[in-house]
Design an enzyme around this catalytic site. Structure first.
Site, PDB file in Angstrom:
ATOM      1  N   HIS A  43       8.906  -2.937   4.742  1.00  0.00           N
ATOM      2  CA  HIS A  43       7.707  -3.780   4.662  1.00  0.00           C
ATOM      3  C   HIS A  43       7.528  -4.113   3.188  1.00  0.00           C
ATOM      4  O   HIS A  43       8.214  -3.551   2.333  1.00  0.00           O
ATOM      5  CB  HIS A  43       6.476  -3.041   5.202  1.00  0.00           C
ATOM      6  CG  HIS A  43       6.144  -1.841   4.376  1.00  0.00           C
ATOM      7  ND1 HIS A  43       6.794  -0.664   4.522  1.00  0.00           N
ATOM      8  CD2 HIS A  43       5.266  -1.669   3.356  1.00  0.00           C
ATOM      9  CE1 HIS A  43       6.321   0.201   3.639  1.00  0.00           C
ATOM     10  NE2 HIS A  43       5.402  -0.385   2.914  1.00  0.00           N
ATOM     11  N   GLU A  81      -0.931  -1.354  -5.857  1.00  0.00           N
ATOM     12  CA  GLU A  81      -0.083  -1.627  -4.695  1.00  0.00           C
ATOM     13  C   GLU A  81      -0.866  -2.335  -3.604  1.00  0.00           C
ATOM     14  O   GLU A  81      -0.354  -3.217  -2.916  1.00  0.00           O
ATOM     15  CB  GLU A  81       0.506  -0.326  -4.153  1.00  0.00           C
ATOM     16  CG  GLU A  81       1.577  -0.529  -3.104  1.00  0.00           C
ATOM     17  CD  GLU A  81       1.922   0.764  -2.367  1.00  0.00           C
ATOM     18  OE1 GLU A  81       3.086   1.134  -2.362  1.00  0.00           O
ATOM     19  OE2 GLU A  81       1.012   1.391  -1.802  1.00  0.00           O
ATOM     20  N   HIS A 125       9.922  -2.117   0.471  1.00  0.00           N
ATOM     21  CA  HIS A 125      10.313  -0.706   0.324  1.00  0.00           C
ATOM     22  C   HIS A 125      10.027   0.035   1.620  1.00  0.00           C
ATOM     23  O   HIS A 125       9.478  -0.513   2.577  1.00  0.00           O
ATOM     24  CB  HIS A 125       9.575  -0.050  -0.862  1.00  0.00           C
ATOM     25  CG  HIS A 125       8.199   0.464  -0.545  1.00  0.00           C
ATOM     26  ND1 HIS A 125       7.687   1.614  -1.079  1.00  0.00           N
ATOM     27  CD2 HIS A 125       7.233  -0.008   0.280  1.00  0.00           C
ATOM     28  CE1 HIS A 125       6.463   1.816  -0.621  1.00  0.00           C
ATOM     29  NE2 HIS A 125       6.155   0.851   0.200  1.00  0.00           N
ATOM     30  N   HIS A 177       4.928  -5.275  -0.320  1.00  0.00           N
ATOM     31  CA  HIS A 177       3.629  -5.293  -0.983  1.00  0.00           C
ATOM     32  C   HIS A 177       3.651  -6.379  -2.063  1.00  0.00           C
ATOM     33  O   HIS A 177       4.703  -6.673  -2.634  1.00  0.00           O
ATOM     34  CB  HIS A 177       3.314  -3.962  -1.671  1.00  0.00           C
ATOM     35  CG  HIS A 177       3.203  -2.806  -0.736  1.00  0.00           C
ATOM     36  ND1 HIS A 177       2.080  -2.545   0.018  1.00  0.00           N
ATOM     37  CD2 HIS A 177       4.088  -1.821  -0.422  1.00  0.00           C
ATOM     38  CE1 HIS A 177       2.270  -1.457   0.739  1.00  0.00           C
ATOM     39  NE2 HIS A 177       3.485  -0.995   0.490  1.00  0.00           N
ATOM     40  N   ASP A 225      11.147  -8.388  -8.450  1.00  0.00           N
ATOM     41  CA  ASP A 225      10.491  -9.444  -7.674  1.00  0.00           C
ATOM     42  C   ASP A 225      11.393  -9.968  -6.554  1.00  0.00           C
ATOM     43  O   ASP A 225      12.536 -10.370  -6.802  1.00  0.00           O
ATOM     44  CB  ASP A 225      10.068 -10.587  -8.598  1.00  0.00           C
ATOM     45  CG  ASP A 225       9.155 -11.574  -7.896  1.00  0.00           C
ATOM     46  OD1 ASP A 225       8.335 -11.136  -7.057  1.00  0.00           O
ATOM     47  OD2 ASP A 225       9.260 -12.783  -8.193  1.00  0.00           O
ATOM     48  N   HIS A 226      10.873  -9.936  -5.343  1.00  0.00           N
ATOM     49  CA  HIS A 226      11.603 -10.350  -4.138  1.00  0.00           C
ATOM     50  C   HIS A 226      12.851  -9.509  -3.903  1.00  0.00           C
ATOM     51  O   HIS A 226      13.855  -9.993  -3.358  1.00  0.00           O
ATOM     52  CB  HIS A 226      11.914 -11.853  -4.161  1.00  0.00           C
ATOM     53  CG  HIS A 226      10.678 -12.674  -3.940  1.00  0.00           C
ATOM     54  ND1 HIS A 226       9.701 -12.820  -4.888  1.00  0.00           N
ATOM     55  CD2 HIS A 226      10.247 -13.357  -2.851  1.00  0.00           C
ATOM     56  CE1 HIS A 226       8.730 -13.561  -4.402  1.00  0.00           C
ATOM     57  NE2 HIS A 226       9.019 -13.899  -3.175  1.00  0.00           N
ATOM     58  N   CYS A 250       3.845   3.363   5.356  1.00  0.00           N
ATOM     59  CA  CYS A 250       4.914   3.077   4.392  1.00  0.00           C
ATOM     60  C   CYS A 250       6.236   3.726   4.794  1.00  0.00           C
ATOM     61  O   CYS A 250       7.260   3.473   4.169  1.00  0.00           O
ATOM     62  CB  CYS A 250       4.509   3.492   2.975  1.00  0.00           C
ATOM     63  SG  CYS A 250       3.496   2.248   2.138  1.00  0.00           S
TER      64      CYS A 250
HETATM   65 NI    NI Z   1       4.409   0.601   1.351  1.00  0.00          NI
END
Ligand code: NI
Length: 140
Positions: free
Chosen positions: A42, A129, A17, A44, A82-83, A36
């Site tokens: 990037h 997170e 995200h 998490h 997911d992914h 972020c």
């Molecule tokens: Ni982030």
């Protein structure tokens, strides 16, 4: 009196995200959203904790079967996240800031009805997170 028991299931997903408001400058995004806001995305490794509550079934003593709870979470939420890229790929996050707060609220909406069908009531959606940050939503 009744015995209300709370049970929780953890699931995990990895997703990309960025936190950016297009109506803000890059400097302001960086100031408010920190790392972020990095423009090239990037990821998490998120942990999702879903807590449901209910009375124990007299035959099984379960509140709900946690493997059924897991199936609902995976079908409604994990398979979509997911992914994936939360900003671009996830229908229920379109047009929203991909903060952990908003994720928790939107995941609640995805799960509420299906979990009721298992005979329990959604109590809390918690998302971790990072090791040090987590968000909880209790439905209002
Ligand atoms: Ni982030």
């Amino acid at each position: 009196y009744t015995t209300m028991v709370y049970i929780s299931r953890r699931e995990q997903f990895s997703a990309a995200h960025k936190l950016v408001r297009e109506d803000w400058s890059a400097e302001k995004n960086l100031e408010i959203f920190g790392k972020c806001s990095s423009p090239n995305w990037h990821g998490h490794n998120y942990q999702l904790f879903v807590t449901v509550k209910g009375e124990q079934n007299p035959d099984t003593s379960f509140v709900a079967n946690l493997s059924d709870v897991s199936k609902v979470i995976c079908e409604k939420v994990i398979s979509k996240l997911d992914h994936k890229n939360i900003n671009l790929d996830v229908d229920f996050m379109h047009g929203k800031l991909s903060t952990t707060e908003t994720l928790a609220v939107e995941i609640w909406k995805q799960l509420e009805t299906s979990l009721e069908k298992l005979g329990c009531e959604l109590h809390c959606v918690k998302i971790q997170e990072t090791e040090n940050n987590y968000v909880e939503f209790f439905g209002k």
